[in-house]
Design a protein around this motif. Structure first.
Motif, PDB file in Angstrom:
ATOM      1  N   ASP A 203      -5.245   3.884  -5.513  1.00  0.00           N
ATOM      2  CA  ASP A 203      -5.850   4.165  -4.023  1.00  0.00           C
ATOM      3  C   ASP A 203      -4.220   4.129  -3.302  1.00  0.00           C
ATOM      4  O   ASP A 203      -2.953   4.156  -3.924  1.00  0.00           O
ATOM      5  N   SER A 204      -4.268   4.601  -1.870  1.00  0.00           N
ATOM      6  CA  SER A 204      -3.165   4.956  -1.226  1.00  0.00           C
ATOM      7  C   SER A 204      -3.382   4.617   0.212  1.00  0.00           C
ATOM      8  O   SER A 204      -4.644   4.856   0.655  1.00  0.00           O
ATOM      9  N   ARG A 205      -2.632   3.952   0.943  1.00  0.00           N
ATOM     10  CA  ARG A 205      -2.822   4.101   2.193  1.00  0.00           C
ATOM     11  C   ARG A 205      -2.659   5.243   2.891  1.00  0.00           C
ATOM     12  O   ARG A 205      -2.158   6.126   2.516  1.00  0.00           O
TER      13      ARG A 205
ATOM     14  N   CYS B 228      -7.115   4.122   2.215  1.00  0.00           N
ATOM     15  CA  CYS B 228      -7.674   2.996   1.160  1.00  0.00           C
ATOM     16  C   CYS B 228      -8.908   3.455   0.928  1.00  0.00           C
ATOM     17  O   CYS B 228      -9.683   2.576   0.753  1.00  0.00           O
TER      18      CYS B 228
ATOM     19  N   LEU C 139      -2.474   0.465  -6.482  1.00  0.00           N
ATOM     20  CA  LEU C 139      -1.695   1.447  -5.510  1.00  0.00           C
ATOM     21  C   LEU C 139      -1.184   2.611  -5.922  1.00  0.00           C
ATOM     22  O   LEU C 139      -0.575   2.517  -7.229  1.00  0.00           O
ATOM     23  N   ILE C 140      -0.895   3.804  -5.375  1.00  0.00           N
ATOM     24  CA  ILE C 140      -0.315   4.748  -5.978  1.00  0.00           C
ATOM     25  C   ILE C 140       1.230   4.465  -6.463  1.00  0.00           C
ATOM     26  O   ILE C 140       1.560   5.416  -7.161  1.00  0.00           O
ATOM     27  N   ASN C 141       1.842   3.601  -5.745  1.00  0.00           N
ATOM     28  CA  ASN C 141       3.463   3.291  -6.210  1.00  0.00           C
ATOM     29  C   ASN C 141       3.279   2.681  -7.736  1.00  0.00           C
ATOM     30  O   ASN C 141       4.499   2.945  -8.305  1.00  0.00           O
TER      31      ASN C 141
ATOM     32  N   GLY D 258      -1.754  12.801  -2.079  1.00  0.00           N
ATOM     33  CA  GLY D 258      -1.497  11.829  -3.050  1.00  0.00           C
ATOM     34  C   GLY D 258      -2.141  12.511  -4.420  1.00  0.00           C
ATOM     35  O   GLY D 258      -1.559  12.061  -5.563  1.00  0.00           O
TER      36      GLY D 258
END
Length: 632
Positions: free
Chosen positions: A472-474, A477, A497-499, A529
C-alpha cells in the motif's frame, strides 16, 4: 561633265537591271535551299556603302542604322523596279530640256533609264537622310538618359547619407531620453521635417519633369525606409520620456502605500461560471503562479463542497458527481457500474419534447449529464468506452417503434453490457489465473483492485493454500480496504507500505496487478506506485501479471505520466498539524504534486490476462481490431 555622268549612270543602271533579271531567273529555276536564301539576302553595293558609313557610329546605334537602312533600301529598290517596268511598257521618251543638251544624241530607251535612275537615287538619298536623323536623335536620347539616371543616383546617394546621419541622431536622442531629452527629441523631429523639405527641392529642380509628373509627385509624397525608421526612433524616444516622467512620481510615493493589484482579464459571466466548475483548480491554492508549467495542462482536483446545481441534471447523475468528487466511488469497474446504473435511471425517466425525435433528444440530454460528471472528476477509460457504446446504440434504434419499447431496448443494452464486459469478463480472467495459482504460492498485489479480490476469493473456494502480500502507499491507502475484504474471507495476508516492497519481494512467487487502462502501445496505466512495484519485481525475476478487461483498452498512446494524468487534492499529502506541509498554501512558490496514475512500460510486464486470452502487452492493437465493440 554632266554628259559623262549621265552616260556612266546609264551603263551602271543597265548592268544592275541585267543582273537583277538574271537573279530573278535563277531564283525561279532553282529550288529554295539554305544556300540560295543566303545568296539572295546578301546586301547590294549601296547597302554595303550604307553599312560602312553606319559602322562609324558608336555604340548600339550602328545596329539600329543598319537594320533601318536595309529596310528603306529594299523599299526604294522595289519602287525603282516598278517605275522601270512601267517605262518599258509605255516606251515613251521624255522631252529634252535646256539643262541636259547632251541627251539629244542618245537614243530613247537610255533616256528612260536615266530618269528612272535619278528617281531611284533621289528616293534613296531621302530615305538615308531620314534614317540618319532618326538614329542621331535616338543616340542623343540614349546618351542623355544615363546622365539623368546617374544624377538621380547621386541624389539618392546623398539622401541616403543624410538619412543615415538623421537615424544616428535619433538613436542617440532615444538613449538620452531618460535623462530629460524631450527638447532634443522635438529638435530632431523638426530637423527631419526640414530635411524632407530640403531633399524634395533639389530633386524637383534637377529632374525638371513635366507638369503632370510634378503634380503626381506632389500628390504622393513617398517616404523612404530610412526616413520612416528615423521617425519611429523619434516617436519611441518621446514615449520613453513620457514613461520615465510617469514613473518618477510613483517612486516618490511613501513605502507604506499598498501597491495596486495587477489587472485581470475581463471574463464574461458564462466564462466565470465555467471557471468555477468542479474540474478546475481548488480555492485553497491562491498561488496559482507557483504551479509548474510542465503540469499546467493537467486537470486539478476540486473541493468536496463544490458541485453544480443544474436543473437539467438528473438527481442520480448529480448524486454520482458528488460521489466522484469526494472519492466515495473509486476504482475503474466501480465507477463504470455506478455510471451505467445512473444512466439507466436517466433513460427510464426521460420524456421526449414535443416535435422532437427520441434518439437525438436523448443523446443531447445524456451528453449534458456526461459533461457534468467530467467537471466533477475526469472520466475513467472504462466510463468513456461505456458512453461511446451507448451512443453507438442510440444511432441504431429503429424509427417506427414506440418510445416505451425503445427505452426497454436501451435498458436491456445497459444490463447486457454490465454483465458481459464486467461480470463474465472477470470470471474468464479468473479461470485463466486459477491454473497458475498453486499451493504454497505467495501472491503480491498493490493497492485495491476488485478483479484481484475476485480472483483470490475464487482460489480460496478451490481450497488452494496460498497467502497474499498487500502493498500500500499514501495518500489513499486503498490497500487497507483490500486487506479487510480478504481477511473477511479467511485468506492469510501481509500488509506493508511501498517503501518496504524490496524486503518482501523475495518471498513473492507471482505479482498480480490491476490496471486503470491498457494503452495501445502496451503501456499500463494504473495507480501511482504500480510502476515501482513492477520494477522491483523485475529486479527479483518475479513474473508480473496484469489483470485487465478489454473494456478498459484504450487507443491512446502514452509513454509517460505527464502527457495525460489526473491531479488529486494536494492537501491529501499533509498528514497532520506537525507536518511541514501543513501550511503550504501560505508559503510562496510551493505546490505539492499529487498524481493519480503512473505508466508502466511493457518491458516490466510478463503478460496481460484478459477474458480473451493471456497475451503480451503488444497485442492490444490486435484486440482492438478483432473486437471493435470495445475501446472506441
Amino acid at each position: 561633265m554632266s554628259a559623262v555622268l549621265i552616260s556612266y549612270w546609264i551603263q551602271k543602271t543597265d548592268a544592275q537591271t541585267l543582273k537583277s533579271k538574271h537573279k530573278k531567273q535563277r531564283q525561279r529555276n532553282r529550288p529554295r535551299n539554305k544556300r540560295n536564301r543566303q545568296e539572295d539576302s546578301q546586301p547590294t553595293t549601296q547597302e554595303t556603302s550604307v553599312n560602312v558609313a553606319a559602322s562609324a557610329m558608336p555604340g548600339n546605334a550602328v545596329d539600329a542604322v543598319a537594320t533601318e537602312k536595309t529596310r528603306d533600301q529594299i523599299m526604294a529598290e522595289r519602287e525603282a523596279k516598278k517605275l522601270a517596268k512601267q517605262a518599258k511598257k509605255h516606251k515613251t521618251a521624255p522631252t529634252p530640256t535646256a539643262a541636259t543638251p547632251a541627251v539629244l544624241t542618245t537614243p530613247a530607251a537610255p533616256a528612260t533609264k536615266i530618269i528612272t535612275e535619278v528617281e531611284q537615287t533621289t528616293i534613296t538619298t531621302k530615305l538615308t537622310t531620314t534614317t540618319t536623323t532618326k538614329v542621331q536623335d535616338a543616340v542623343a536620347s540614349k546618351t542623355t538618359q544615363p546622365a539623368a539616371v546617374n544624377g538621380k543616383d547621386v541624389e539618392a546617394g546623398e539622401k541616403t547619407r543624410e538619412q543615415i546621419k538623421a537615424e544616428r541622431e535619433a538613436k542617440k536622442a532615444a538613449k538620452k531620453a531618460g535623462k530629460g531629452g524631450g527638447a532634443k527629441v522635438e529638435g530632431i523631429t523638426q530637423q527631419l521635417a526640414d530635411l524632407k523639405v530640403a531633399e524634395k527641392a533639389p530633386v524637383a529642380a534637377s529632374a525638371a519633369p513635366s507638369t503632370t509628373e510634378a503634380d503626381q509627385e506632389k500628390k504622393k509624397p513617398a517616404l523612404s525606409k530610412a526616413e520612416r525608421r528615423a521617425i519611429q526612433e523619434a516617436q519611441r524616444a518621446a514615449k520613453a520620456q513620457v514613461q520615465t516622467k510617469k514613473a518618477q512620481p510613483a517612486a516618490k510615493t511613501p513605502p507604506s502605500a499598498a501597491p495596486k493589484e495587477p489587472k485581470l482579464r475581463s471574463v464574461s459571466p458564462t466564462k466565470a461560471a465555467t471557471s468555477s466548475s468542479p474540474g478546475k483548480c481548488p480555492a485553497n491554492t491562491p498561488n496559482v503562479d507557483c504551479r509548474v508549467k510542465l503540469f499546467n495542462h493537467l486537470v486539478c482536483a476540486k473541493e468536496d463542497s463544490q458541485f453544480i446545481n443544474d436543473p437539467l441534471v438528473h438527481p442520480s447523475i448529480a448524486r454520482l458527481g458528488v460521489q466522484y468528487a469526494k472519492r466515495t466511488v473509486v476504482g475503474s469497474n466501480a465507477r463504470c457500474i455506478a455510471f451505467l446504473h445512473a444512466l439507466r435511471q436517466v433513460v427510464h425517466d426521460f420524456e421526449t419534447p414535443a416535435k422532437k425525435e427520441f434518439g437525438r433528444s436523448l443523446d443531447a440530454a445524456v451528453k449534458h449529464h456526461v459533461d457534468h460528471l467530467h467537471k466533477c472528476r475526469p472520466l475513467a477509460v472504462s466510463v468513456s468506452n461505456a458512453y461511446k457504446q451507448f451512443k453507438n446504440q442510440l444511432t441504431q434504434l429503429p424509427a417506427d417503434v414506440p418510445e416505451t419499447e425503445l427505452k426497454e431496448l436501451l435498458v436491456h443494452f445497459i444490463d447486457t453490457y454490465m454483465e458481459n464486459q464486467i461480470g463474465k469478463a472477470a470470471q474468464a480472467i479468473s479461470g485463466f489465473l486459477q491454473e497458475k495459482i498453486t499451493d504454497g504460492d505467495v501472491l503480491l498485489t498493490f493497492a485495491c483492485s476488485s478483479l484481484i479480490q475476485f480472483i483470490c476469493e475464487e482460489a480460496k473456494r478451490r481450497q488452494v493454500a496460498f497467502r497474499v502480500i498487500v502493498v500500500d502507499s499514501r495518500p489513499g491507502c486503498e490497500g487497507q480496504e483490500l486487506l479487510r475484504r480478504l481477511h473477511a474471507t479467511g485468506i492469510p495476508c501481509t500488509y506493508v507500505l511501498i517503501n518496504a516492497v524490496g524486503y518482501v519481494m523475495a518471498e513473492a512467487t507471482k505479482v498480480l496487478l490491476g490496471a486503470h487502462a491498457l494503452l495501445a502501445n502496451g503501456y499500463v496505466m494504473a495507480r501511482t506506485g504500480t510502476a515501482q512495484v513492477a520494477l522491483v519485481a523485475n529486479a527479483h525475476n518475479v513474473p508480473v501479471l496484469v489483470c485487465c478487461e478489454t473494456h478498459k483498452f484504450s487507443e491512446r498512446f502514452q509513454t509517460d505520466a505527464i502527457v495525460y494524468n489526473e491531479l488529486s487534492d494536494p492537501n491529501q499529502l499533509v498528514r497532520g498539524d506537525k507536518c511541514q506541509l501543513s501550511n503550504w498554501a501560505a508559503k510562496g512558490k510551493l505546490l505539492p504534486l499529487n498524481l493519480s496514475y503512473d505508466i508502466t512500460p511493457p518491458e516490466l510486464v510478463s503478460a496481460v490476462v484478459t477474458e480473451v486470452a493471456i497475451l503480451p502487452c503488444t497485442s492490444v492493437p490486435v484486440i482492438l481490431r478483432i473486437k471493435p465493440d470495445i475501446g472506441y
